[in-house]
Design a protein around this motif. Structure first.
Motif, mmCIF file in Angstrom:
data_model
loop_
_atom_site.group_PDB
_atom_site.id
_atom_site.type_symbol
_atom_site.label_atom_id
_atom_site.label_comp_id
_atom_site.label_asym_id
_atom_site.label_seq_id
_atom_site.Cartn_x
_atom_site.Cartn_y
_atom_site.Cartn_z
ATOM 1 N N ALA A 1 28.291 30.383 45.438
ATOM 2 C CA ALA A 1 28.829 31.741 45.546
ATOM 3 C C ALA A 1 30.129 31.870 44.754
ATOM 4 C CB ALA A 1 29.076 32.084 47.019
ATOM 5 N N PHE A 2 30.966 30.856 44.845
ATOM 6 C CA PHE A 2 32.249 30.840 44.130
ATOM 7 C C PHE A 2 32.030 30.918 42.620
ATOM 8 C CE2 PHE A 2 35.652 28.406 42.046
ATOM 9 C CZ PHE A 2 36.785 29.079 42.506
ATOM 10 N N LEU A 3 31.087 30.123 42.113
ATOM 11 C CA LEU A 3 30.794 30.123 40.681
ATOM 12 C C LEU A 3 30.250 31.479 40.235
ATOM 13 C CD1 LEU A 3 29.186 26.574 40.395
ATOM 14 C CD2 LEU A 3 31.301 27.323 39.279
ATOM 15 N N SER A 4 29.424 32.083 41.081
ATOM 16 C CA SER A 4 28.859 33.395 40.758
ATOM 17 C C SER A 4 29.931 34.477 40.697
ATOM 18 C CB SER A 4 27.801 33.759 41.806
ATOM 19 O OG SER A 4 27.351 35.081 41.631
ATOM 20 N N LEU A 5 30.850 34.460 41.667
ATOM 21 C CA LEU A 5 31.864 35.509 41.770
ATOM 22 C C LEU A 5 33.036 35.304 40.808
ATOM 23 C CD1 LEU A 5 31.930 35.918 45.649
ATOM 24 C CD2 LEU A 5 31.091 37.588 44.008
ATOM 25 N N THR A 6 33.185 34.112 40.260
ATOM 26 C CA THR A 6 34.321 33.837 39.370
ATOM 27 C C THR A 6 33.864 33.481 37.951
ATOM 28 O OG1 THR A 6 34.401 31.485 39.992
ATOM 29 C CG2 THR A 6 35.748 33.011 41.294
ATOM 30 N N LYS A 7 32.630 33.836 37.612
ATOM 31 C CA LYS A 7 32.071 33.398 36.329
ATOM 32 C C LYS A 7 32.822 33.954 35.112
ATOM 33 C CE LYS A 7 28.456 36.957 36.335
ATOM 34 N NZ LYS A 7 27.008 37.199 36.371
ATOM 35 N N ASP A 8 33.508 35.094 35.263
ATOM 36 C CA ASP A 8 34.245 35.674 34.143
ATOM 37 C C ASP A 8 35.721 35.268 34.128
ATOM 38 O OD1 ASP A 8 31.945 37.036 33.321
ATOM 39 O OD2 ASP A 8 32.359 38.687 34.703
ATOM 40 N N GLU B 1 31.691 42.169 43.209
ATOM 41 C CA GLU B 1 32.873 42.312 44.070
ATOM 42 C C GLU B 1 34.139 42.393 43.211
ATOM 43 O OE1 GLU B 1 32.950 42.602 47.300
ATOM 44 O OE2 GLU B 1 30.868 42.160 47.760
ATOM 45 N N PRO B 2 35.144 43.200 43.615
ATOM 46 C CA PRO B 2 36.403 43.234 42.868
ATOM 47 C C PRO B 2 37.055 41.859 42.850
ATOM 48 C CG PRO B 2 36.287 45.013 44.484
ATOM 49 C CD PRO B 2 35.138 44.095 44.757
ATOM 50 N N LYS B 3 37.391 41.384 41.656
ATOM 51 C CA LYS B 3 37.832 39.992 41.496
ATOM 52 C C LYS B 3 39.110 39.666 42.252
ATOM 53 C CE LYS B 3 34.391 39.345 38.712
ATOM 54 N NZ LYS B 3 33.170 38.821 39.270
ATOM 55 N N GLU B 4 40.010 40.638 42.373
ATOM 56 C CA GLU B 4 41.299 40.327 42.993
ATOM 57 C C GLU B 4 41.220 40.186 44.508
ATOM 58 O OE1 GLU B 4 41.313 44.848 42.132
ATOM 59 O OE2 GLU B 4 40.498 43.002 41.295
ATOM 60 N N TYR B 5 40.097 40.607 45.109
ATOM 61 C CA TYR B 5 39.991 40.577 46.567
ATOM 62 C C TYR B 5 39.011 39.526 47.088
ATOM 63 C CZ TYR B 5 42.176 45.152 45.952
ATOM 64 O OH TYR B 5 43.014 46.165 45.590
ATOM 65 N N ILE B 6 38.390 38.770 46.196
ATOM 66 C CA ILE B 6 37.272 37.924 46.637
ATOM 67 C C ILE B 6 37.688 36.674 47.402
ATOM 68 C CG2 ILE B 6 35.757 38.703 44.777
ATOM 69 C CD1 ILE B 6 36.359 36.021 43.372
ATOM 70 N N ALA B 7 38.954 36.260 47.344
ATOM 71 C CA ALA B 7 39.372 35.009 47.986
ATOM 72 C C ALA B 7 39.163 35.048 49.498
ATOM 73 C CB ALA B 7 40.828 34.698 47.656
ATOM 74 N N LYS C 1 39.813 28.981 33.821
ATOM 75 C CA LYS C 1 39.910 27.811 34.701
ATOM 76 C C LYS C 1 41.101 27.929 35.651
ATOM 77 C CE LYS C 1 40.210 22.775 34.597
ATOM 78 N NZ LYS C 1 40.349 21.560 33.750
ATOM 79 N N SER C 2 42.241 28.400 35.147
ATOM 80 C CA SER C 2 43.444 28.530 35.989
ATOM 81 C C SER C 2 43.260 29.605 37.055
ATOM 82 C CB SER C 2 44.666 28.845 35.133
ATOM 83 O OG SER C 2 44.489 30.074 34.449
ATOM 84 N N GLU C 3 42.586 30.708 36.702
ATOM 85 C CA GLU C 3 42.313 31.767 37.689
ATOM 86 C C GLU C 3 41.373 31.263 38.780
ATOM 87 O OE1 GLU C 3 42.529 36.101 35.542
ATOM 88 O OE2 GLU C 3 40.909 34.774 34.910
ATOM 89 N N ARG C 4 40.366 30.499 38.381
ATOM 90 C CA ARG C 4 39.429 29.923 39.348
ATOM 91 C C ARG C 4 40.155 29.007 40.333
ATOM 92 N NH1 ARG C 4 33.669 27.953 36.673
ATOM 93 N NH2 ARG C 4 32.578 29.929 36.989
ATOM 94 N N GLN C 5 41.049 28.176 39.818
ATOM 95 C CA GLN C 5 41.778 27.250 40.683
ATOM 96 C C GLN C 5 42.693 28.004 41.638
ATOM 97 O OE1 GLN C 5 43.601 24.351 38.067
ATOM 98 N NE2 GLN C 5 41.798 23.043 38.146
ATOM 99 N N ARG C 6 43.302 29.076 41.153
ATOM 100 C CA ARG C 6 44.172 29.894 42.009
ATOM 101 C C ARG C 6 43.363 30.529 43.140
ATOM 102 N NH1 ARG C 6 45.259 35.117 41.586
ATOM 103 N NH2 ARG C 6 44.396 35.226 39.484
ATOM 104 N N ILE C 7 42.190 31.051 42.805
ATOM 105 C CA ILE C 7 41.312 31.653 43.816
ATOM 106 C C ILE C 7 40.843 30.580 44.807
ATOM 107 C CG2 ILE C 7 39.052 32.746 44.203
ATOM 108 C CD1 ILE C 7 41.019 34.716 43.143
#
Length: 197
Positions: free
Chosen positions: A24-31, A99-105, A34-40
């Motif tokens: 699910a994480f990979l699907s929602l953060t595919k765009d 899903e809006p990227k800034e709220y998915i965490a 790497k640094s944004e993914r780690q932050r999320i």
């Protein structure tokens, strides 16, 4: 106490459905970079820790306020957890890449994807079943280590995908579902036997 720690760690690691969460994480953060993914991933980990510990430590108070017996809740939680396990084995989609990227965490990654209804029920049951302070401390450490392990998998999600591939993650998700179904059955029948007796 070591046995309790290992027991809680393994149960919670499976209950948090790590490989499904990674998918699910990979699907929602595919765009994302790497640094944004780690932050999320770090935000998700902290959100899971907060949600799990509130449920785990204060579940017994919730039972007393609502007038629910532990055995009745075991039966309900076991049934819900079993349904969650079946959906994992069947491979049903539970996330949307829109899903809006800034709220998915926090929503949907922490709740309800990682800490879903079945996990919430199991956390409440396990927390309410611990009586002594040493037991609660040991179990809390096991829970914390399980959440950190899931967080580490999220941080390394990109590498996991390249090593296992999407098919490998799917297979591991289905295996997690099988183990979850066994845990669900154990919770359900423990509650049922105690309720009847």
């Amino acid at each position: 106490m070591l046995q309790l720690f290992i027991n809680i760690f393994l149960k919670m690691f499976l209950l948090l459905t790590p490989f499904f969460v990674v998918s699910a994480f990979l699907s929602l953060t595919k765009d994302m970079s790497k640094s944004e993914r780690q932050r999320i991933a770090i935000k998700v980990t902290f959100a899971i820790i907060l949600a799990c510990f509130v449920l785990f430590l204060f579940g017994s108070y919730l039972f007393s306020v609502l007038g629910i017996t532990l055995d009745a809740f075991r039966i309900g939680a076991g049934a819900i957890l079993f349904l969650s396990a079946v959906s994992l084995v069947q491979g049903k989609e539970a996330v949307s890449a829109q899903e809006p990227k800034e709220y998915i965490a926090v929503v949907p990654l922490a709740i309800p994807i990682t800490v879903g209804p079945g996990t919430i029920g199991a956390l409440l049951v396990m927390g309410a079943g611990l009586k002594t302070v040493p037991e609660k401390i040991t179990a809390s450490l096991g829970l914390l280590c399980a959440v950190i392990a899931v967080g580490a998998l999220l941080i390394a999600a990109g590498r996991l995908e390249s090593i296992l591939g999407q098919q490998g993650l799917t297979i591991l998700t289905k295996l997690t579902g099988l183990f979850l179904s066994a845990i669900a059955a154990q919770i359900f029948f423990t509650g049922l036997v105690s309720f009847i007796n």
